[in-house]
Motif scaffolding. Sequence first.
Motif, PDB file in Angstrom:
ATOM      1  N   VAL A 170     -33.898   4.504  -2.236  1.00 55.89           N
ATOM      2  CA  VAL A 170     -34.810   5.612  -2.606  1.00 55.89           C
ATOM      3  C   VAL A 170     -35.072   6.611  -1.292  1.00 55.89           C
ATOM      4  CG1 VAL A 170     -37.011   6.288  -3.438  1.00 55.89           C
ATOM      5  CG2 VAL A 170     -35.809   4.284  -4.404  1.00 55.89           C
ATOM      6  N   ALA A 171     -35.200   6.157  -0.145  1.00 50.03           N
ATOM      7  CA  ALA A 171     -35.466   6.730   1.058  1.00 50.03           C
ATOM      8  C   ALA A 171     -33.982   7.680   1.252  1.00 50.03           C
ATOM      9  CB  ALA A 171     -35.640   5.919   2.215  1.00 50.03           C
ATOM     10  N   GLY A 172     -32.814   7.100   0.740  1.00 53.98           N
ATOM     11  CA  GLY A 172     -31.638   7.796   0.965  1.00 53.98           C
ATOM     12  C   GLY A 172     -31.325   8.987  -0.004  1.00 53.98           C
ATOM     13  N   GLY A 173     -32.321   9.060  -1.167  1.00 51.10           N
ATOM     14  CA  GLY A 173     -32.194  10.009  -2.061  1.00 51.10           C
ATOM     15  C   GLY A 173     -31.847   9.689  -3.514  1.00 51.10           C
ATOM     16  N   PHE A 174     -31.722   8.371  -3.817  1.00 48.38           N
ATOM     17  CA  PHE A 174     -31.361   7.803  -5.099  1.00 48.38           C
ATOM     18  C   PHE A 174     -32.437   7.516  -5.753  1.00 48.38           C
ATOM     19  CE2 PHE A 174     -27.659   6.683  -2.377  1.00 48.38           C
ATOM     20  CZ  PHE A 174     -26.523   7.108  -3.090  1.00 48.38           C
ATOM     21  N   ASP A 175     -32.330   7.613  -7.015  1.00 52.68           N
ATOM     22  CA  ASP A 175     -33.491   7.289  -8.125  1.00 52.68           C
ATOM     23  C   ASP A 175     -33.597   5.599  -7.770  1.00 52.68           C
ATOM     24  OD1 ASP A 175     -35.198   8.180 -10.569  1.00 52.68           O
ATOM     25  OD2 ASP A 175     -34.479   6.357 -11.091  1.00 52.68           O
ATOM     26  N   LYS A 176     -34.820   5.088  -8.132  1.00 51.65           N
ATOM     27  CA  LYS A 176     -34.974   3.504  -7.948  1.00 51.65           C
ATOM     28  C   LYS A 176     -34.581   2.862  -8.802  1.00 51.65           C
ATOM     29  CE  LYS A 176     -39.282   3.600 -10.643  1.00 51.65           C
ATOM     30  NZ  LYS A 176     -38.852   2.524 -11.642  1.00 51.65           N
ATOM     31  N   ASP A 177     -34.098   3.404  -9.980  1.00 51.53           N
ATOM     32  CA  ASP A 177     -33.381   2.640 -11.217  1.00 51.53           C
ATOM     33  C   ASP A 177     -31.919   2.678 -11.097  1.00 51.53           C
ATOM     34  OD1 ASP A 177     -35.932   1.950 -12.212  1.00 51.53           O
ATOM     35  OD2 ASP A 177     -35.795   3.673 -13.735  1.00 51.53           O
ATOM     36  N   VAL A 178     -31.419   3.561 -10.051  1.00 54.45           N
ATOM     37  CA  VAL A 178     -29.976   3.402  -9.575  1.00 54.45           C
ATOM     38  C   VAL A 178     -29.428   2.155  -8.815  1.00 54.45           C
ATOM     39  CG1 VAL A 178     -27.995   4.691  -8.444  1.00 54.45           C
ATOM     40  CG2 VAL A 178     -29.644   5.992  -9.855  1.00 54.45           C
ATOM     41  N   SER A 179     -28.544   1.682  -9.062  1.00 54.56           N
ATOM     42  CA  SER A 179     -28.051   0.329  -8.276  1.00 54.56           C
ATOM     43  C   SER A 179     -26.996   1.134  -7.118  1.00 54.56           C
ATOM     44  CB  SER A 179     -27.283  -0.870  -9.030  1.00 54.56           C
ATOM     45  OG  SER A 179     -28.486  -1.237 -10.107  1.00 54.56           O
ATOM     46  N   THR A 180     -27.148   0.634  -5.846  1.00 50.94           N
ATOM     47  CA  THR A 180     -26.321   1.032  -5.056  1.00 50.94           C
ATOM     48  C   THR A 180     -26.112  -0.002  -3.936  1.00 50.94           C
ATOM     49  OG1 THR A 180     -28.128   1.467  -3.175  1.00 50.94           O
ATOM     50  CG2 THR A 180     -27.628   3.240  -4.837  1.00 50.94           C
ATOM     51  N   VAL A 181     -24.747   0.118  -3.345  1.00 48.22           N
ATOM     52  CA  VAL A 181     -24.153  -0.930  -2.233  1.00 48.22           C
ATOM     53  C   VAL A 181     -24.295  -0.172  -0.795  1.00 48.22           C
ATOM     54  CG1 VAL A 181     -22.493  -2.431  -1.219  1.00 48.22           C
ATOM     55  CG2 VAL A 181     -23.056  -2.056  -3.947  1.00 48.22           C
ATOM     56  N   SER A 182     -24.826  -0.659   0.145  1.00 46.80           N
ATOM     57  CA  SER A 182     -24.953  -0.076   1.687  1.00 46.80           C
ATOM     58  C   SER A 182     -24.084  -1.071   2.366  1.00 46.80           C
ATOM     59  CB  SER A 182     -26.132   0.412   2.133  1.00 46.80           C
ATOM     60  OG  SER A 182     -27.084   0.981   1.080  1.00 46.80           O
ATOM     61  N   VAL A 183     -23.579  -0.358   3.401  1.00 42.33           N
ATOM     62  CA  VAL A 183     -22.774  -1.309   4.442  1.00 42.33           C
ATOM     63  C   VAL A 183     -23.146  -0.793   5.716  1.00 42.33           C
ATOM     64  CG1 VAL A 183     -20.744   0.271   4.113  1.00 42.33           C
ATOM     65  CG2 VAL A 183     -20.516  -2.083   5.091  1.00 42.33           C
ATOM     66  N   ALA A 184     -23.302  -1.799   6.816  1.00 42.01           N
ATOM     67  CA  ALA A 184     -23.228  -1.393   8.020  1.00 42.01           C
ATOM     68  C   ALA A 184     -22.542  -2.517   8.949  1.00 42.01           C
ATOM     69  CB  ALA A 184     -24.661  -1.458   8.459  1.00 42.01           C
ATOM     70  N   SER A 185     -22.974  -2.575  10.212  1.00 44.72           N
ATOM     71  CA  SER A 185     -22.070  -3.695  11.036  1.00 44.72           C
ATOM     72  C   SER A 185     -22.963  -4.282  11.891  1.00 44.72           C
ATOM     73  CB  SER A 185     -20.616  -2.973  11.670  1.00 44.72           C
ATOM     74  OG  SER A 185     -20.945  -2.092  12.467  1.00 44.72           O
ATOM     75  N   SER A 186     -22.895  -5.395  12.480  1.00 45.74           N
ATOM     76  CA  SER A 186     -23.777  -6.153  13.581  1.00 45.74           C
ATOM     77  C   SER A 186     -22.799  -7.060  14.419  1.00 45.74           C
ATOM     78  CB  SER A 186     -24.829  -6.963  12.839  1.00 45.74           C
ATOM     79  OG  SER A 186     -25.558  -7.412  13.726  1.00 45.74           O
ATOM     80  N   THR A 187     -22.978  -6.844  15.566  1.00 45.65           N
ATOM     81  CA  THR A 187     -22.265  -7.940  16.510  1.00 45.65           C
ATOM     82  C   THR A 187     -22.668  -9.326  16.414  1.00 45.65           C
ATOM     83  OG1 THR A 187     -23.853  -7.122  18.337  1.00 45.65           O
ATOM     84  CG2 THR A 187     -21.723  -6.105  18.250  1.00 45.65           C
TER      85      THR A 187
END
Length: 485
Positions: free
Chosen positions: A283-300
């Motif tokens: 939601v903070a990224g601009g999507f509606d709360k009822d929309v499903s999303t997948v986010s990706v990042a990386s970590s060491t």
Amino acid sequence: MCTPRVAHAAVVAEKSGIPSVVVAGPAFKKQAEVTAYDQGVPSLRVAVYPGPFDLHSDSELRENAVKVVVPQVTEALTKPLPESASAQEASRKEQKVREIVVTGTIDEVNRYFSDYQWSDGMAIIPPTVERVEEFLKYTDYAPHEEIAVLPLANLRATPWNIAVNAVMAGARPQYMPIILAAVQAIGDPAFRLAVTGGSTHSFTTFYWVNGPLARQLGIESGQGLIAAHANQAIGRTMSLIERNIAGFRTKETQMGTFGKLQSWVLAEDEEALKKIGWQPDHVAGGFDKDVSTVSVASSTFMGQNTIPSTSDPKILMQLLAYGITYNEAFASGMINSPRTLLITPTTAEVLAKGGYTKRTLIDDLVETARKPTYEWTFSKVYGSYGRVFGSFDRELQKELNDPRAAKGKLPPWFPRAPGWEEITTTPSIARNGIRILVCGDPSRNKAQVLAGGRGRSVKEVKLPATWDARMEKAGYRPLKEFVIN
């Protein structure tokens, strides 16, 4: 620079008609060659430097450059390319996707896949045509439609070859829309898979799911989190996709110095977020709360626990800032090394009762997380992850003159010894370098800092038109029941 980036620069040069030679360490010759091969340059010339140059003295560097590297460069630029190069390239053919590659017992199939490096060495489920076709029922994409082109191999990821890896990993067909969105996310140039995928820094790719679909599919947001079945199966699927479609293979193009962990998956606890009045990440990224999303990042690394033992939200924030300051991606003074902060719901509740939102918490964390500039410079100069810096004294003076450095802003965990007002500190993180996810065991007072590469991407999950009917037939409750009002 990392070998794939150097090889890519050489590929650009070669395609522009400029002969080039990559200089690499002994273990990275093959990675450079394979990277170039996959980008259309089948005979990249590589000169090998003997050993890790960062640990060599100036005199050793000069001697090795003159006696070892320069002769190789000279030969590479004057010796004709092998005649077989074009023939080798021409013989590279795409295998027919429905072709049966092996038959036999389950042990024989697993041994075959392992010998060809198609598996991670653990037992797989054989990806029969029938099993793959079950996954294709949960997407409206055509079987061979391009979902993404994944570096380094630059192969097309399609529903068919994505499903093959999902079957092997033991995923359920119903996970297909999540997996497709995850593939689109790592294929996004903003994620920088070409940089992190095969890095010696052992970046682990991790994903988080937001929206009602995570709850319908049972993707865990609470205790156990990444160890839950759905989370594990999707994570392993993505690791196999990195291997088999993106082309990152151990000792070949995946060069993690201490290896690479399996990708893992979590979901944010959106019910807990609603309770405390915080917004989910998407939601903070601009999507509606009822929309499903997948986010990706990386970590060491998977992170290190911080165990808050206070009900004072201000002190709790300071403790989180302490964890952020001393959990970096590398010991390299990277002011922009992103951090992902995992906070359990009860810990987040203490902060919310103190008036914090995710945004205001980030603001205070950035102001509080600071290091003495002397320490920051020591880490940068002597723990550099790539660049070669000048003398310590010169770099220290440079950092002291940086407008971000300031006197009298010691973090709260430093003692106020005589003269503390004259100590200069530097921020440990930039404002756009931190994200906060609420998840994990709500009965525990825990936070965890993950530090990694700069790439990040988020994609909306696209469901097929027949989703509700198929899910009902598979025994799942309707998606509308998982919408948080």
